[in-house]
Design a protein around this motif. Sequence first.
Motif, PDB file in Angstrom:
ATOM      1  N   VAL A   3     -19.969  97.467 114.349  1.00 42.47           N
ATOM      2  CA  VAL A   3     -19.748  98.638 113.507  1.00 42.47           C
ATOM      3  C   VAL A   3     -18.518  98.351 112.653  1.00 42.47           C
ATOM      4  CG1 VAL A   3     -19.214 101.091 113.485  1.00 42.47           C
ATOM      5  CG2 VAL A   3     -20.780 100.183 115.199  1.00 42.47           C
ATOM      6  N   LYS A   6     -14.425 102.075 108.666  1.00 39.02           N
ATOM      7  CA  LYS A   6     -14.722 102.849 107.461  1.00 39.02           C
ATOM      8  C   LYS A   6     -13.470 103.277 106.717  1.00 39.02           C
ATOM      9  CE  LYS A   6     -19.065 102.596 108.102  1.00 39.02           C
ATOM     10  NZ  LYS A   6     -19.814 101.639 107.319  1.00 39.02           N
ATOM     11  N   ASN A  86     -19.448 104.742 103.696  1.00 42.17           N
ATOM     12  CA  ASN A  86     -19.243 105.533 104.898  1.00 42.17           C
ATOM     13  C   ASN A  86     -20.558 106.208 105.277  1.00 42.17           C
ATOM     14  OD1 ASN A  86     -18.218 107.050 106.971  1.00 42.17           O
ATOM     15  ND2 ASN A  86     -16.441 107.768 105.822  1.00 42.17           N
ATOM     16  N   ASP A 197     -24.315 102.649 108.496  1.00 44.58           N
ATOM     17  CA  ASP A 197     -24.011 102.826 109.919  1.00 44.58           C
ATOM     18  C   ASP A 197     -25.296 102.679 110.714  1.00 44.58           C
ATOM     19  OD1 ASP A 197     -21.367 103.260 109.478  1.00 44.58           O
ATOM     20  OD2 ASP A 197     -21.463 105.433 109.644  1.00 44.58           O
TER      21      ASP A 197
END
Length: 197
Positions: A3, A6, A86, A197
């Motif tokens: 991940v 952000k 994001n 994401d």
Amino acid sequence: MTVMAKEITRADILDMAEYAKVRAEKRKALVGIKRNRRVPLGPHATFYFENYETMWQQIHEMLFIERGGEAQIPDELEAYNPLIPNGRELVATLMFEIDNPDLRKAVLSKLGGVEETVFLRLAGQEIVATAEADVDRTTADGKASSVQFLHFPFTDAQAAAFAAPGTEVTLGVKHPAYAHMTVLTDDVRAALAKDFD
């Protein structure tokens, strides 16, 4: 799956003496990252799709060149963090790169509102870009800025379709003075799909 961060925080900013030691190495590494994040369109426009790494480097370069020290850091974080994708979005810097000043003025004077005409098309759907709202990038007399910051908001289904190998994705501008389209290469599409994401 990794991940991606952000947001860049103060803790992510290197001391400039430390950055100077790794600057050449970081810049060289970024060339490889940017290779599949750069999409030319038409004779004058290039889209640079941003991510955490490109913005981390940009902030460090601004600090390194301008030498504003600690006082400069909050402004750079505020300016560049919004350009990190994001969630379900892609973010691009659109640049009209025209060396000749007379030609640049002539082209940009006809491109008012260009930031409202940019799109991605895939799986029979069109994702219209939204411009960064920090500054109005078209003057009252219709002249566009040579730099535009754009967000492409995706639904979950659109993000899944974009990420699927072999999906044809078209990037385009519908402005009457700059109507151009291009199909993203599969390498570019795959690189950008990692921004979700």
